[in-house]
Design a protein around this motif. Structure first.
Motif, PDB file in Angstrom:
ATOM      1  N   ALA A   3     -40.909 -18.870   2.234  1.00 14.32           N
ATOM      2  CA  ALA A   3     -41.477 -19.845   0.500  1.00 14.32           C
ATOM      3  C   ALA A   3     -40.530 -19.525  -0.287  1.00 14.32           C
ATOM      4  CB  ALA A   3     -42.683 -19.275  -0.028  1.00 14.32           C
ATOM      5  N   VAL A   5     -39.646 -20.497  -3.863  1.00 14.64           N
ATOM      6  CA  VAL A   5     -39.566 -19.871  -4.378  1.00 14.64           C
ATOM      7  C   VAL A   5     -39.161 -20.190  -6.188  1.00 14.64           C
ATOM      8  CG1 VAL A   5     -39.871 -17.810  -6.454  1.00 14.64           C
ATOM      9  CG2 VAL A   5     -39.868 -17.455  -4.448  1.00 14.64           C
ATOM     10  N   ARG A   6     -40.361 -20.952  -6.899  1.00 17.96           N
ATOM     11  CA  ARG A   6     -40.162 -21.616  -8.383  1.00 17.96           C
ATOM     12  C   ARG A   6     -40.374 -21.294  -9.463  1.00 17.96           C
ATOM     13  NH1 ARG A   6     -45.705 -25.869  -8.018  1.00 17.96           N
ATOM     14  NH2 ARG A   6     -43.985 -26.625  -9.602  1.00 17.96           N
ATOM     15  N   TYR A   8     -40.736 -20.956 -13.020  1.00 17.32           N
ATOM     16  CA  TYR A   8     -41.086 -22.053 -14.273  1.00 17.32           C
ATOM     17  C   TYR A   8     -40.483 -22.058 -15.823  1.00 17.32           C
ATOM     18  CZ  TYR A   8     -44.019 -21.922 -10.610  1.00 17.32           C
ATOM     19  OH  TYR A   8     -44.829 -22.695  -9.090  1.00 17.32           O
ATOM     20  N   PRO A  11     -42.505 -20.720 -19.645  1.00 18.45           N
ATOM     21  CA  PRO A  11     -43.716 -19.497 -19.798  1.00 18.45           C
ATOM     22  C   PRO A  11     -44.010 -19.944 -21.190  1.00 18.45           C
ATOM     23  CG  PRO A  11     -41.789 -18.005 -19.615  1.00 18.45           C
ATOM     24  CD  PRO A  11     -41.560 -19.412 -19.719  1.00 18.45           C
ATOM     25  N   PHE A  63     -52.521 -21.265 -16.110  1.00 21.53           N
ATOM     26  CA  PHE A  63     -51.630 -20.505 -15.334  1.00 21.53           C
ATOM     27  C   PHE A  63     -52.049 -20.976 -14.062  1.00 21.53           C
ATOM     28  CE2 PHE A  63     -50.785 -18.686 -19.557  1.00 21.53           C
ATOM     29  CZ  PHE A  63     -49.486 -18.176 -19.609  1.00 21.53           C
ATOM     30  N   VAL A  64     -52.739 -21.593 -13.715  1.00 22.33           N
ATOM     31  CA  VAL A  64     -53.000 -21.799 -12.381  1.00 22.33           C
ATOM     32  C   VAL A  64     -52.316 -23.404 -12.085  1.00 22.33           C
ATOM     33  CG1 VAL A  64     -54.960 -22.466 -10.465  1.00 22.33           C
ATOM     34  CG2 VAL A  64     -54.931 -20.343 -11.557  1.00 22.33           C
ATOM     35  N   ALA A  65     -52.588 -24.465 -12.409  1.00 19.48           N
ATOM     36  CA  ALA A  65     -52.405 -25.637 -12.790  1.00 19.48           C
ATOM     37  C   ALA A  65     -51.020 -25.817 -12.479  1.00 19.48           C
ATOM     38  CB  ALA A  65     -52.560 -26.525 -14.483  1.00 19.48           C
ATOM     39  N   GLY A  66     -50.827 -26.517 -11.658  1.00 19.74           N
ATOM     40  CA  GLY A  66     -49.361 -26.448 -10.941  1.00 19.74           C
ATOM     41  C   GLY A  66     -48.380 -26.535 -11.945  1.00 19.74           C
TER      42      GLY A  66
END
Lengths: 91, 506
Positions: A3, A5-6, A8, A11, A63-66
């Motif tokens: 997968a 890994v992005r 972010y 934060p 936090f869930v939202a992309g």
């Protein structure tokens, strides 16, 4: 296949948005319940009980939202709905 | 087809979980530990006042109230407010409080003979109860907000922890010992999943207990006047608004008569507490409040039912308002306080509270273990977390045991004795913090855990030397509270020594 890994980068911004939106939605939801055709005492207590769930749900959603944009797009209708009814409740 | 939760979502949730858990994790550990001790609030107070005699007989409430009423009329007739806590299954003495223009006072009466029992000045278990939601040395409002923020972070950490978890049930049954980071993760998962419903319940209901402070907007909007808000509060709480006395003396109906009337009204549920405002005055009011530990008769309630009487005529004036939102609030509060609980349920609450402490402790340690393995980690951040972990996870239990030691060591006549017990707790905690800052980490853990174990093990000996209620004497007398306390101390000491030995091995 691994997968991807992005990373972010913002934060802190997400945290600030989450806290601000959660605070506003909690406030409006506790006032919006006053618009329900219940006795005021009942609405006040129900609004308080609801408030914590609204706060937690909003932070989780942000936090869930992309992306922050998607998070705000999701919050906007909920905010508009609650703000409208909070003004009704305040009348 | 519903798409599975992506790695990105889990990663963001893990990030949220990590930071919400860490930010006030040490404060949450202290709140959880003192909250867990609060389930035994009355028992701790009884242990900390060993002068109280062992009363195995349950005296009828009416007789106990008659004695209390007589004592208050003789010694506190000038007071503006009396409170009588009647004997119950956990405490067989009558506890009297009064306040008025000449100050306040309290006394314990033996309900068998009516004599006053002189006891040492201590806050006992009430200290832990108060501390777990308003801390100490801080302005009350500020502390309550701080605790509320910590509780909300805990709620977020719990929800994000569930979302981030891939194999929640499989992980629950997995523990890989001696595997470093993996072992800490397994321990964290075990403590969290084992008691997840309890953790969610206790955190949410904890917020609910102070919801009027945290979410005041609806209340202020619907009831803008302070008198209106006070009326709302008096619908739910057995609360007598301060009313000035008329100055006209009026004989009061005998309190046992009102007690019988209240118990008949609740179909046999027992009265636990009686309050009288302006005793002997025309404006005198009496509140009879039911005991919380009668779930078979009253259900689970944070606020037991109450009846307010006109003390002069004996007329019932009002009672607790029952309505769906109030009852929901009461149920949530009742679940948090656990006052309805019988002994097995109380122990279950305590064990789940210990699991909460374990969850927080393993999570905090896991953070530093994981961070240490990352290349380029912040040395200062890791150092700080490691030291705070040591000073809190091992240091605070040492401080709590020091509080119990001081209870036995400070002379009974020591001025402000109860306050010095508390100062002693914080001084011991400060010493542990200094120790954590100056000692190498592995040695620090071994020494503090070893010290906690030694203090816990020494406490039954100290109790035996300084009181007449040592283990053997209590066992012979059937004083199960003191026997149980000593056994619990020995078990906890063994656990602490085991942790210390594990630290030595690792």
């Amino acid at each position: 296949m691994t997968a991807k890994v992005r990373f972010y980068p913002a934060p802190l911004l997400r945290t600030l948005v989450a806290i601000a939106c959660a605070f506003l939605l909690t406030r409006w939801s506790s006032l919006a319940v006053l618009a329900l055709p219940w006795q005021p005492e009942q609405s006040v207590v129900a609004g308080m009980l609801l408030g914590f769930s609204v706060f937690a749900a909003t932070v989780i959603w942000v936090f869930v939202a992309g992306s922050l944009r998607i998070a705000c797009l999701g919050i906007l209708p909920a905010g508009a709905f609650l703000m409208y009814f909070s003004q009704q409740g305040a009348l | 087809m519903i798409a599975p939760l992506g790695a990105g979502v889990r990663q963001r949730m893990a990030q949220l979980h990590r930071w919400t858990g860490l930010l006030l994790g040490w404060l949450l550990f202290v709140i959880f530990l003192t909250g867990t001790l609060s389930f035994f609030r009355q028992e701790i107070t009884l242990w900390m006042q060993p002068e109280r005699p062992l009363v195995s007989e349950m005296v009828p409430s009416a007789l106990a109230l008659e004695q209390a009423s007589g004592y208050l009329q003789r010694h506190a007739s000038e007071a503006s407010h009396w409170t009588v806590t009647l004997p119950n299954t956990r405490d067989r003495l009558v506890h009297l409080n009064w306040r008025g223009p000449h100050g306040q006072g309290q006394a314990y009466l033996n309900p068998l003979g009516g004599e006053v029992i002189p006891v040492r000045d201590t806050r006992g278990g009430d200290f832990f109860y108060r501390f777990h939601f308003q801390l100490h040395y801080l302005p009350v409002l500020f502390a309550r907000y701080l605790v509320g923020i910590a509780a909300m972070l805990m709620l977020l950490a719990l929800i994000s922890g569930v979302i981030t978890h891939k194999k929640i049930f499989k992980d629950f049954f997995t523990f890989r010992s001696g595997k470093g980071q993996r072992s800490w993760l397994d321990a964290h998962n075990g403590f969290s999943v084992l008691a997840l419903p309890f953790h969610l319940m206790i955190t949410y209901t904890g917020l609910v207990t102070l919801m009027m402070l945290y979410i005041p907007w609806g209340l202020n909007q619907a009831f803008p006047e302070p008198e209106q808000r006070q009326r709302l509060i008096s619908d739910v709480f057995a609360f007598l608004p301060a009313k000035p006395p008329s100055g006209e003396q009026t004989p009061m109906v005998a309190l046992p008569t009102l007690l019988a009337q209240a118990e008949a009204h609740w179909e046999g549920a027992k009265v636990g507490r009686v309050q009288v405002s302006n005793p002997g005055d025309r404006h005198a009011r009496v509140v009879m409040e039911a005991r919380s530990d009668q779930p078979d008769l009253l259900g689970i309630r944070g606020h037991p039912p109450f009846l307010v009487f006109d003390a002069g005529s004996g007329e019932p004036l009002r009672e607790k308002v029952s309505a769906p939102a109030y009852d929901t609030y009461g149920l949530l509060l009742g679940l948090h306080l656990g006052r309805f609980a019988d002994w097995p349920t109380r122990w279950l609450y305590a064990l789940l509270g210990v699991a909460g402490c374990g969850m927080l402790a393993s999570g905090l340690i896991l953070w530093s273990v994981k961070r240490r393995q990352k290349p380029g980690h912040s040395v200062v951040g890791l150092w700080l977390v490691d030291r705070l972990n040591l000073a809190t996870l091992a240091g605070f239990p040492v401080a709590v045991v020091a509080f119990f030691w001081l209870n036995r060591l400070l002379p009974a006549a020591w001025p402000e004795r109860s306050q010095w017990e508390i100062h002693g707790l914080f001084l011991a905690w400060l010493a542990m913090l200094i120790h954590a800052l100056i000692r190498p980490l592995p040695a620090g853990w071994r020494e503090q855990l070893g010290l906690a174990g030694a203090l816990l093990l020494g406490l039954p000996v100290l109790n035996m030397v300084t009181t007449e209620r040592g283990f053997a004497t209590s066992l012979v007398a059937g004083d199960w509270l003191f026997v149980g306390f000593d056994l619990a101390l020995i078990i906890l000491a063994a656990l602490m020594f085991r942790f210390a030995r594990q630290k030595r091995a690792s």
